[in-house]
Design an enzyme around this catalytic site. Structure first.
Site, PDB file in Angstrom:
ATOM      1  N   ASP A   1     -32.572  38.646 -27.288  1.00 22.94           N
ATOM      2  CA  ASP A   1     -32.767  37.624 -28.490  1.00 22.94           C
ATOM      3  C   ASP A   1     -33.158  36.373 -28.133  1.00 22.94           C
ATOM      4  O   ASP A   1     -34.382  35.542 -28.942  1.00 22.94           O
ATOM      5  CB  ASP A   1     -31.195  37.166 -29.138  1.00 22.94           C
ATOM      6  CG  ASP A   1     -30.821  38.549 -29.729  1.00 22.94           C
ATOM      7  OD1 ASP A   1     -31.379  39.641 -29.791  1.00 22.94           O
ATOM      8  OD2 ASP A   1     -29.807  38.358 -30.425  1.00 22.94           O
TER       9      ASP A   1
ATOM     10  N   ARG B   1     -19.422  25.051 -24.830  1.00 23.85           N
ATOM     11  CA  ARG B   1     -20.485  24.657 -25.643  1.00 23.85           C
ATOM     12  C   ARG B   1     -21.037  23.089 -25.128  1.00 23.85           C
ATOM     13  O   ARG B   1     -22.087  22.488 -25.137  1.00 23.85           O
ATOM     14  CB  ARG B   1     -20.400  24.803 -27.194  1.00 23.85           C
ATOM     15  CG  ARG B   1     -20.005  26.196 -27.476  1.00 23.85           C
ATOM     16  CD  ARG B   1     -21.014  27.179 -26.698  1.00 23.85           C
ATOM     17  NE  ARG B   1     -20.868  28.558 -27.291  1.00 23.85           N
ATOM     18  CZ  ARG B   1     -21.432  29.673 -26.597  1.00 23.85           C
ATOM     19  NH1 ARG B   1     -22.142  29.258 -25.274  1.00 23.85           N
ATOM     20  NH2 ARG B   1     -21.604  30.695 -27.350  1.00 23.85           N
TER      21      ARG B   1
ATOM     22  N   ASP C   1     -20.692  28.187 -33.138  1.00 22.31           N
ATOM     23  CA  ASP C   1     -21.305  27.640 -31.689  1.00 22.31           C
ATOM     24  C   ASP C   1     -22.576  26.698 -32.112  1.00 22.31           C
ATOM     25  O   ASP C   1     -22.868  25.644 -31.520  1.00 22.31           O
ATOM     26  CB  ASP C   1     -21.782  28.946 -30.950  1.00 22.31           C
ATOM     27  CG  ASP C   1     -20.528  29.400 -30.252  1.00 22.31           C
ATOM     28  OD1 ASP C   1     -19.898  28.936 -29.774  1.00 22.31           O
ATOM     29  OD2 ASP C   1     -20.746  30.815 -30.058  1.00 22.31           O
TER      30      ASP C   1
ATOM     31  N   SER D   1     -20.521  41.803 -30.825  1.00 26.94           N
ATOM     32  CA  SER D   1     -21.327  40.464 -30.451  1.00 26.94           C
ATOM     33  C   SER D   1     -20.302  39.963 -29.338  1.00 26.94           C
ATOM     34  O   SER D   1     -19.021  39.739 -29.551  1.00 26.94           O
ATOM     35  CB  SER D   1     -21.353  39.634 -31.746  1.00 26.94           C
ATOM     36  OG  SER D   1     -21.611  38.176 -31.360  1.00 26.94           O
TER      37      SER D   1
END
Lengths: 406, 406, 406, 406
Positions: free
Chosen positions: A16, A96, A125, A180
């Site tokens: 990705d 993050r 996110d 995921s």
């Protein structure tokens, strides 16, 4: 879109984000800088270099951030006993802000005017990356390809790869999974697939970091955790840096079937979502931290922390790590941790984390006061009468005025 | 002390409260009314009648309050996901307001001007009994013999028995135990003895209601709990009154090694104390209740509940059940529970309570929005950009003015 | 009582505490050390020396603590915009921890084993003195004569004076007043007398520090207050130490009829009480501090402060200044004040404190964004749509499931 | 845009919303329903009918909502003593949910599929309108012309009028003002113009509802407000419906120079903005409500309210009136108000609202306990010692372990 000259991309090396490299180069006609971090996700990061080079990237950042991650993000968060919605240990959330910070710093170093990430427009996110970036570099341009492009299905994505000669084996460094997933030293998460029905039990084969409680050893494991100022600094008396502590706890926790979680949570963007998490070390840490606090923290400090915690957890979950209000709460929390020192003994057994002992030179537990035996005058039971009577006074006045307190 | 004419005593039928009967009669020259309640402590209450009669008591109240206890006290408390200091499910605390209420009501019925209880001057229970009593009958006189008399050792107590011909076998209806214990349908607690050293692990033989995880079945047990307005009303589809629900969960939880807890807690009177608890049914309830809320509660309602909970727990722990502020919080909590309906499926295995499914006609989980697949326009990913940018605005302005957000 | 050898008394030099000196000497047969502090109450403290000497006191402490008081107690409290029960500026409360601290320090210096104060058993001050003393010197003995002796009426007190040859003119250093009063640089308070009926308006002649709004000048007064890190450091550009700042504001506020307050408040000991207060400088400070924060504080910092403030105020009111939880809150508050710099312009007129201007180099007010005129792209109005739609998402999902949000 | 068939517009009858009528008809090719409400803004609403008709509108709603507005929105909010950021009484905020509700109800009645409003993309009002609409009618389409069109300057707007033959005198029903204004029974607000510099004092001629304190009468005005369940129901003994109460207080307050406010506030959309407000009646109400609570509310209820208030205020300000969390808080607040009954006497003088008396049959003020005189045993001062000692216990234990509490 010609105004973007250079963009720093959070690059995993997977399919990705490899597509994103190419898409950014094409769509924005800009140079791409890749940033790949080892946060303990359990995959090699070095292979990302060759892949990035193959995509024509000239500035490639590959970094081992494991110690920073645990010491400066995970541990401060655990000082607050942070749990989101009563269950979730914030494994994805807490990584993050560190990534956002490095993206911004690399943008500053390389003279980039934008950053980019591979998070979708539905999740938390994107918010965490972007709030962090804006807080640290207010004029930064953020590119979120998933919100912009039309590669909205796996098929379109694969077609794009073929068309742009992105090697398909870029996709193969992950085990095939219908979920995921996201991983770092604190946890691994699963979303999507059959989990989208909250009535369906997660399959045993989904879990990767822990055995099931059933498959865990029949013999319990005991460990001693040593705390200094609220952080674990040693296991069974052996000092280790923060990330090795967590790594060790992940291994021993996973072996004992500890840390699986299956919840429906509320995302900041407004929807509910089902997530499964494995957080073996974090689950142990939380229990142990509460135990060391139980003997070393003043009651009202502890209660104040408990009242502030949900707010703190919400801030971390929503992406406000780099905000003045998180710093305010952290200041209050850290203030309370100077005495959170000592040792906690735990028994790990088939999914259970059982506190079996705690000791500390900073202990406020005073057996001579609490004892059911003679306390030699340490506590005057008659004091209790006045204590109760004055605490009751407002209730008595109310009741005597006809207030129904029941 | 001649001004007390009649006192209602919370009477267990055990040795200590039997001594209190005699001591009250002697010291205050007053009539004693005994009140003995079945709250699910697992012992017969009827034998208390003969004992009271033998002590010359004429007005004897023996009542089965199990259903009231669970329906009107335990369940409302669980609607708030109430946990004290992150761990304790408040099993002892929640029984006290009901006992206080009955003491006061019986005092009103029998024309008594005082109430008495057998709690010591060091613990929380004296506070809970007395705050409750004062809130419901502001002019009541409270007698707490343990704060007044000089029978401060087991020896003196036994001497008093002999002197006053209180049959020693009054002591024998409990298994001998080195611990101070308390039990009701929600839990059984242990304090004192070797537990007074928080570094010492509790002995296996101490625990009475649950097997150890090690001794629990190798096969998991699945159950379905049906919720209505936040309360469990059926197990595996079978409707039961509140106390039978909890009783069933205690049995099945105890069989699976669920609900043991070993903590150091902060008492309201100012000291830390070590306590061990078995709360099998409550541990299951809490997990299940959070699970049903996870799909049926609005996010902000859930977060507000989480922020209010520590305060609510503190109120219950400290004995303020019968207070206007507890009623205020209860009003807010109950307001949130109208939609907490549905079924939660649990897997119970060797100490673990694992949520494996939840479903509800009131579910707010919407797979068509959360899905990683095409959502057919249910959610516009572009909305996220504006959402993030405006949430970031204050941070950006701050950063652009030189504020260091890191 | 023979075990007390030396006691440090908070001595005002007035009649009551003079009686206490004698009573302590007689009752405890101990030496008395007097401590008299100038906290800005507006009376000379030096005369206390001769009086104490006349009572046979050998160790006499007389200290000017005005600067410490304002800088280390009043100002930190105002950083939190502290108001108790929506109205009261805590003028009495905030002086107690400083006095408690000095009593303890003097006890340590002089080898005293006890402290004593002249507060009654009904009020908050006894709690504040004693919690402070216990927190700083846990083994200290506290003597509160008003809770012990039988001099429960003015007549008995005067008889005691005569009997012990305590000069009556000790009573004359205060203007005769039917009120119980307390004063320091932050305020003067009145209780008792006709105020015990909350329906009765306070008499004009009661007030001492301020003119009535009616009697204030017809011309408004403008002043500029300069803030650094949340504290006022200069007035009209003239730097002054903390206590002179407050003194100046008291004078100018009092001249303009500012700072009178008449309330019924809830005491920590459980009763309601009527109090009247004059806090001219504090009333100005609070308004000005909010104004400087309004342009220099981040929104969420400000809101977090507002949520924490009532708790902080309660702690100060109840006497928990020297507690770990107050320190935690202070750490959070002080963290927020680094940018609270700038100038606030106020208009003072007949009881009104009107903010007419604020400016700061740390201002977050950005006219180019907020403007109703063209903002040259500083703010993209289209962002608002996504912001609203995602904030509404949970509400929309709820409503579409039949939830009545109205 | 052809999918919108009919839209309900919040129509003031002024120039801007008249332009919107035309723009909606043109841009969306849809039918427009106008809704004009009298919320006490002080202008006739009936003239809006002819204007709407002139614009070709067929379905015209003109309603007097003053009583509903005050009774069901303003008063419930004041029960919470609601103040945003310490100063702002939320005059604009509280009107929006009612308008949103009527827009949605009229959309349902008329079969409209969209609503529209004239709020800009920078302010809070768009958020309040739209969150309300989405919460009540989740599938509704919202049109916010200011976020869509290109009439971004006054010139373009006037050109549009000319082009579409919208009579210019539509603009003339308001006095010319350089400010952006909003009014309803609770307040009138001013933004923009010279106020965009927070250092500039507002001009005297800006204010419309109140005289300056300087211009107010030299004679004070006394009024008695009667409360029932937290709401004012009578003034000087004369019962009135809610909106007449507020109207009366606005008049009398304005005459006495009461209720002007000049602040910089934090908008929900992320920027700071300067606003001036006149809230004469609300300013009186808030003071009086706190006063009646001061004698009728239990201490802990009052403190809990104070802690919840900032959250409640934030919800109202941000537009979450129609949300489950606001309903939760309202349930808690209303629970506390059953005893908020009685009379408060106020003195109004040149900007000052002075509480001079309060009385209630539900008063918890007990002079016989609080008195400085002999209380005949109502309160035992010796109780205070135990109260203090147990409250101090945790601090003493900490200090004796070497914790520095200072």
């Amino acid at each position: 879109m010609s105004d973007v000259r250079k963009v720093v991309l959070a690059y995993s090396g997977g399919l990705d984000t490899s597509v994103i490299v190419k898409w950014l180069q094409e769509t924005y006609g800009c140079e791409v800088v890749t940033f790949t971090a080892d946060l303990g996700q359990g995959e090699e990061v070095e292979p990302a270099r060759a892949k990035a080079q193959a995509l024509g990237v000239k500035e490639i950042y590959i970094e081992d951030l494991r110690e920073t991650f645990v010491r400066d993000y995970v541990f401060p968060m655990f000082r607050a006993n942070t749990v989101y919605e009563g269950e979730y240990l914030l494994g994805t959330s807490i990584a993050r802000p560190l990534i956002a910070r490095r993206l911004v710093e690399i943008a500053n170093e390389t003279g980039a005017d934008a950053i980019a990430h591979g998070a979708t427009g539905k999740g938390n996110d994107q918010v965490r990356f972007e709030l962090g970036a804006y807080a640290l570099k207010p004029g930064v341009r953020v590119i979120a390809p998933w919100r912009e492009w039309d590669l909205t299905s796996r098929e379109k994505l694969m077609a794009y790869c073929e068309q742009h000669e992105i090697p398909v084996d870029f996709a193969q460094n992950k085990k095939k999974s219908p979920y995921s997933m996201d991983a770092n030293l604190l946890h691994i998460s699963y979303e999507g697939g059959v989990l989208e029905d909250p009535w369906t039990e997660a399959e045993e084969e989904m879990w990767r970091w822990s055995v099931s409680p059933e498959a865990a050893p029949d013999q319990a494991t005991y460990i001693d955790l040593t705390f200094e100022k609220g952080d674990v600094v040693a296991i069974d008396g052996r000092s280790m840096p923060a990330h090795e502590i967590l790594s060790y706890l992940n291994r021993i926790g996973g072996e004992n079937g500890i840390g699986r979680l299956d919840i429906v949570e509320n995302r900041y963007v407004g929807m509910k979502s089902r997530g499964c998490y494995e957080t073996p070390g974090g689950t142990i840490l939380l229990r142990a931290h509460r135990a060391i606090e139980s003997i070393t923290l003043d009651r009202e400090s502890a209660h104040l922390k408990d009242e502030l915690m949900p707010r703190y957890a919400e801030l971390v979950y929503n992406g406000y790590w780099w905000s003045p209000e998180r710093h305010m709460l952290q200041a209050a929390i850290d203030q309370s941790q100077t005495t959170a020192n000592g040792v906690v003994r735990l028994k790990l057994y088939k999914g259970n984390v059982i506190v079996v002992g705690r000791q500390s030179e900073d202990s406020l537990f005073d057996a001579s006061i609490a004892t059911f035996e003679d306390d030699a005058g340490a506590y005057d039971q008659k004091d209790a009468e006045g204590f109760i009577r004055l605490n009751a006074l407002r209730l008595r006045i109310g009741a005597s005025r006809g207030r129904a307190n029941d």
